[in-house]
Design a protein around this motif. Sequence first.
Motif, PDB file in Angstrom:
ATOM      1  N   VAL A 145       6.039  12.312   0.026  1.00  0.00           N
ATOM      2  CA  VAL A 145       4.864  13.128  -0.282  1.00  0.00           C
ATOM      3  C   VAL A 145       3.640  12.400   0.271  1.00  0.00           C
ATOM      4  O   VAL A 145       3.329  11.287  -0.162  1.00  0.00           O
ATOM      5  CB  VAL A 145       4.711  13.353  -1.798  1.00  0.00           C
ATOM      6  CG1 VAL A 145       3.468  14.179  -2.096  1.00  0.00           C
ATOM      7  CG2 VAL A 145       5.959  14.010  -2.372  1.00  0.00           C
ATOM      8  N   ALA A 146       2.943  13.009   1.207  1.00  0.00           N
ATOM      9  CA  ALA A 146       1.821  12.344   1.867  1.00  0.00           C
ATOM     10  C   ALA A 146       0.568  12.366   1.005  1.00  0.00           C
ATOM     11  O   ALA A 146       0.341  13.311   0.238  1.00  0.00           O
ATOM     12  CB  ALA A 146       1.526  13.026   3.201  1.00  0.00           C
ATOM     13  N   TYR A 147      -0.243  11.325   1.146  1.00  0.00           N
ATOM     14  CA  TYR A 147      -1.615  11.374   0.660  1.00  0.00           C
ATOM     15  C   TYR A 147      -2.378  12.327   1.569  1.00  0.00           C
ATOM     16  O   TYR A 147      -2.167  12.344   2.789  1.00  0.00           O
ATOM     17  CB  TYR A 147      -2.239   9.977   0.693  1.00  0.00           C
ATOM     18  CG  TYR A 147      -3.638   9.915   0.127  1.00  0.00           C
ATOM     19  CD1 TYR A 147      -3.840   9.764  -1.237  1.00  0.00           C
ATOM     20  CD2 TYR A 147      -4.744  10.023   0.964  1.00  0.00           C
ATOM     21  CE1 TYR A 147      -5.131   9.712  -1.763  1.00  0.00           C
ATOM     22  CE2 TYR A 147      -6.035   9.977   0.450  1.00  0.00           C
ATOM     23  CZ  TYR A 147      -6.216   9.821  -0.917  1.00  0.00           C
ATOM     24  OH  TYR A 147      -7.487   9.780  -1.424  1.00  0.00           O
ATOM     25  N   ASP A 148      -3.246  13.124   0.987  1.00  0.00           N
ATOM     26  CA  ASP A 148      -3.952  14.163   1.729  1.00  0.00           C
ATOM     27  C   ASP A 148      -4.657  13.579   2.953  1.00  0.00           C
ATOM     28  O   ASP A 148      -5.482  12.664   2.846  1.00  0.00           O
ATOM     29  CB  ASP A 148      -4.976  14.845   0.812  1.00  0.00           C
ATOM     30  CG  ASP A 148      -5.598  16.076   1.454  1.00  0.00           C
ATOM     31  OD1 ASP A 148      -4.932  16.697   2.300  1.00  0.00           O
ATOM     32  OD2 ASP A 148      -6.747  16.401   1.111  1.00  0.00           O
ATOM     33  N   GLY A 149      -4.302  14.093   4.134  1.00  0.00           N
ATOM     34  CA  GLY A 149      -4.919  13.648   5.368  1.00  0.00           C
ATOM     35  C   GLY A 149      -4.214  12.503   6.053  1.00  0.00           C
ATOM     36  O   GLY A 149      -4.603  12.116   7.166  1.00  0.00           O
TER      37      GLY A 149
ATOM     38  N   GLY B 175      -7.645   6.697  -7.392  1.00  0.00           N
ATOM     39  CA  GLY B 175      -7.176   6.288  -6.081  1.00  0.00           C
ATOM     40  C   GLY B 175      -5.878   6.921  -5.619  1.00  0.00           C
ATOM     41  O   GLY B 175      -5.490   6.745  -4.472  1.00  0.00           O
ATOM     42  N   LEU B 176      -5.212   7.672  -6.502  1.00  0.00           N
ATOM     43  CA  LEU B 176      -3.891   8.183  -6.146  1.00  0.00           C
ATOM     44  C   LEU B 176      -3.956   9.440  -5.292  1.00  0.00           C
ATOM     45  O   LEU B 176      -3.172   9.611  -4.364  1.00  0.00           O
ATOM     46  CB  LEU B 176      -3.065   8.467  -7.405  1.00  0.00           C
ATOM     47  CG  LEU B 176      -1.637   8.905  -7.094  1.00  0.00           C
ATOM     48  CD1 LEU B 176      -0.743   7.699  -6.893  1.00  0.00           C
ATOM     49  CD2 LEU B 176      -1.082   9.827  -8.154  1.00  0.00           C
ATOM     50  N   VAL B 177      -4.879  10.348  -5.631  1.00  0.00           N
ATOM     51  CA  VAL B 177      -4.933  11.644  -4.949  1.00  0.00           C
ATOM     52  C   VAL B 177      -6.357  11.944  -4.508  1.00  0.00           C
ATOM     53  O   VAL B 177      -7.329  11.536  -5.157  1.00  0.00           O
ATOM     54  CB  VAL B 177      -4.425  12.779  -5.866  1.00  0.00           C
ATOM     55  CG1 VAL B 177      -2.921  12.656  -6.094  1.00  0.00           C
ATOM     56  CG2 VAL B 177      -5.173  12.818  -7.183  1.00  0.00           C
ATOM     57  N   ALA B 178      -6.459  12.679  -3.417  1.00  0.00           N
ATOM     58  CA  ALA B 178      -7.776  12.997  -2.875  1.00  0.00           C
ATOM     59  C   ALA B 178      -8.538  13.989  -3.737  1.00  0.00           C
ATOM     60  O   ALA B 178      -9.773  14.027  -3.692  1.00  0.00           O
ATOM     61  CB  ALA B 178      -7.627  13.548  -1.454  1.00  0.00           C
TER      62      ALA B 178
ATOM     63  N   ALA C  20       0.798  -1.222   0.000  1.00  0.00           N
ATOM     64  CA  ALA C  20       0.000   0.000   0.000  1.00  0.00           C
ATOM     65  C   ALA C  20       0.832   1.274   0.000  1.00  0.00           C
ATOM     66  O   ALA C  20       0.284   2.365  -0.209  1.00  0.00           O
ATOM     67  CB  ALA C  20      -0.945   0.007   1.202  1.00  0.00           C
ATOM     68  N   GLY C  21       2.139   1.198   0.251  1.00  0.00           N
ATOM     69  CA  GLY C  21       2.961   2.397   0.213  1.00  0.00           C
ATOM     70  C   GLY C  21       2.471   3.466   1.170  1.00  0.00           C
ATOM     71  O   GLY C  21       2.211   3.206   2.351  1.00  0.00           O
ATOM     72  N   ARG C  22       2.311   4.694   0.668  1.00  0.00           N
ATOM     73  CA  ARG C  22       1.924   5.812   1.536  1.00  0.00           C
ATOM     74  C   ARG C  22       0.477   5.723   2.002  1.00  0.00           C
ATOM     75  O   ARG C  22       0.063   6.479   2.893  1.00  0.00           O
ATOM     76  CB  ARG C  22       2.161   7.138   0.825  1.00  0.00           C
ATOM     77  CG  ARG C  22       1.231   7.416  -0.357  1.00  0.00           C
ATOM     78  CD  ARG C  22       1.523   8.769  -0.976  1.00  0.00           C
ATOM     79  NE  ARG C  22       0.518   9.124  -1.990  1.00  0.00           N
ATOM     80  CZ  ARG C  22       0.469  10.321  -2.576  1.00  0.00           C
ATOM     81  NH1 ARG C  22       1.350  11.251  -2.271  1.00  0.00           N
ATOM     82  NH2 ARG C  22      -0.475  10.577  -3.470  1.00  0.00           N
TER      83      ARG C  22
END
Length: 355
Positions: A135-139, A266-269, A103-105
Amino acid sequence: MSILFSPLRLRSIEFRNRLWVSPMCMYSAVDGVPQEWHHTHLAQFASGGAGLVVAEATAVVPEGRISPRDTGLWNDEQRDAWAPIVQAIHDRGAVAGIQLAHAGRKASTWWPWADARGSVPSTEGGWTTTAPSAVAYDGFDAPIALDAAGIERVVDAFAASARRALDAGFDVLEIHGAHGYLLHQFLSPLSNRRADEYGGELANRARLLLRVIDAVRAESGDDVPVLVRISATDHAEGGFTPEEAAIVGGWAADHGADLVDVSSGGLVAHQRIEVFPGYQVALAETVRQGGRIPVSAVGLITAAEQAERVLEEGAADAIFAGREWLRDPHFALRAAHELGAEIAWPPQYERARWR
């Protein structure tokens, strides 16, 4: 003659039909070990006539789990727990597959019905995540960028989990390169900011996925079908595109993949997705035509005639479905009845075949 209920062969495996069960996370494992829930959940689809039943995204390392409740294949206890589930699928006439994932980040998150959202703190069983870039996924909490040694460990983990899956009896292996998880994070410039051989141009961003395909193929030999799920678009400006997905599909074929399972997002919010029946079919067709590789279509395919039409029009070679199988675990039996297709029914269900 229904195309949906015609057989399909990939390498040594013949699927009795082309209506398949997508991997769907159940968030019900204990320390990565599948439970009785998984046995009942997956076996029912085989009784319902599925040609292929793919078990959920299964982590190749503990830190690769989406949530602490995800299944795994990083140890032999997990392998041995999968074996009777595979046998139950086989006993009901279906092919058994499993999706290998990291799942990575987007790892270390709460399961859908938890009271909390976002990253699970270490005090609640969470862990630090890894990604191509910090680089974080939003939230979510920020990940640590994988170094060269970390990348090697990922490749080795996919290979080791593939071996355990085969030892458990699985017939088909699917590599999860979609939905914003680790291999997708490498593919997309929105999450991959690397300046080494794994970042920048598409060939570099696809390098890890192709190395994983190579490693899984080396373990599986010449007879086992290897599928690759990709998100053919990020639905966001500057992200991974359908044209790039077709190129990657062709490269995947060159490296030994047998079919691309085409999804999206699914990559970015901040993605913007227009959802409608069959909304991802055109993406599958793009990858099939440009990638020179068989593909499956997925995404709000809920009716027999709809699925048949996708295949008739040449957009895909097989159909994956998820929610419709949850609503009706005998989706294939119902679809065959509606299309008038002659298929084998479990004798226990014969009374429902024609009336």
